[in-house]
Scaffold this active site. Sequence first.
Site, PDB file in Angstrom:
ATOM      1  N   TYR A   1      89.036  63.809  61.319  1.00  0.00           N
ATOM      2  CA  TYR A   1      89.089  64.263  60.738  1.00  0.00           C
ATOM      3  C   TYR A   1      90.985  64.238  60.124  1.00  0.00           C
ATOM      4  O   TYR A   1      91.179  63.866  58.934  1.00  0.00           O
ATOM      5  CB  TYR A   1      89.271  64.824  60.131  1.00  0.00           C
ATOM      6  CG  TYR A   1      88.696  66.526  58.912  1.00  0.00           C
ATOM      7  CD1 TYR A   1      88.934  66.234  57.185  1.00  0.00           C
ATOM      8  CD2 TYR A   1      90.394  67.576  58.951  1.00  0.00           C
ATOM      9  CE1 TYR A   1      88.310  67.011  56.319  1.00  0.00           C
ATOM     10  CE2 TYR A   1      90.514  67.955  57.949  1.00  0.00           C
ATOM     11  CZ  TYR A   1      89.674  67.709  56.713  1.00  0.00           C
ATOM     12  OH  TYR A   1      89.539  68.052  55.458  1.00  0.00           O
TER      13      TYR A   1
ATOM     14  N   LYS B   1      93.766  62.458  57.183  1.00  0.00           N
ATOM     15  CA  LYS B   1      94.313  63.326  56.243  1.00  0.00           C
ATOM     16  C   LYS B   1      95.571  63.198  56.457  1.00  0.00           C
ATOM     17  O   LYS B   1      95.836  63.268  55.372  1.00  0.00           O
ATOM     18  CB  LYS B   1      93.617  64.590  56.751  1.00  0.00           C
ATOM     19  CG  LYS B   1      92.236  65.082  56.173  1.00  0.00           C
ATOM     20  CD  LYS B   1      91.854  64.639  54.658  1.00  0.00           C
ATOM     21  CE  LYS B   1      90.347  65.137  53.933  1.00  0.00           C
ATOM     22  NZ  LYS B   1      90.329  64.976  52.785  1.00  0.00           N
TER      23      LYS B   1
END
Length: 301
Positions: free
Chosen positions: A171, A175
């Site tokens: 993640y 991002k």
Amino acid sequence: MAGILEGRVAIVTGAGRGLGREHALELARQGAKVVVNDLGTTLGGAGDSVGPAQEVVDIIRRFGGEAVANGADIADFAQAEELVAQALEAFGRLDILVNNAGFVRDRMLVNAEEDEWDAVIRVHLKGHFAPLRHAAAYWRTEAKEGRMPVARVINTSSGAGLQGSVGQTAYSAAKGGIASMTLVAAHELARYGVTVNAIAPSARTRMTEGAFAEAMAAPETGFDRMDPANVSPIVAWLASADSEGVTGRVIEIEGGSVCVEEGWNHGAALDLGRRWEAAEVGPKLRELLAAGAVPEPVYGA
């Protein structure tokens, strides 16, 4: 009173729940016509249903707005193209793209599986690239034909991508990639009348309630800083014509607080004018590190 997005057309991905839902509702309240995209998956990305998107469309229509539902997988290149085409067919134009869709499969690095990594990178990183690629192609064509867009892209990064987050390697990587994509796209698309920014929101959603349940809990009284609706007015302004000139920025949002992230900048440097010797690297590099800013701690550290 007319909203700040009257006459504009927006796509919001992952808009069936959480932040995306609030973005779609706020953009509609401000006068935008909205394509509400949501694949309708579980938190881990399983299954699909157009139900969540249609529920948001129904709410928008009840308060007098215009919206249509879309159930595309935004990380599928062809389906992302069809999403953009639907906006053009339904409303005749496209002015705003809010890339928001995603899910998590949190693991400590030593326990992470390849398919989990691939799934998270796909939905977040490719799921930003594919809609942006097709929207950008439309705006380029418009500009070349003399109809200069006043277009806006709002991507969704995260503090995990900027400062890192324990247990969220995939993640965080995705991002962080979105933040970098934002910088490049802002430069490349400026000639076509497009600004590209990213937000890094802190809010209570399906993705945060597990990992940060205590921090994200709603207060019994007073201002709920973690209400996802707090983020959407900033998204609406970034989507407006009034945000002209603001591009290539990452804006962190929590409650009533906004912070413009500074990102990567060149820090202390030393040029010997010759090749380094391995034995001399340590003392000099430590001097440079001591002269620079101390990195912020990783979330969860």
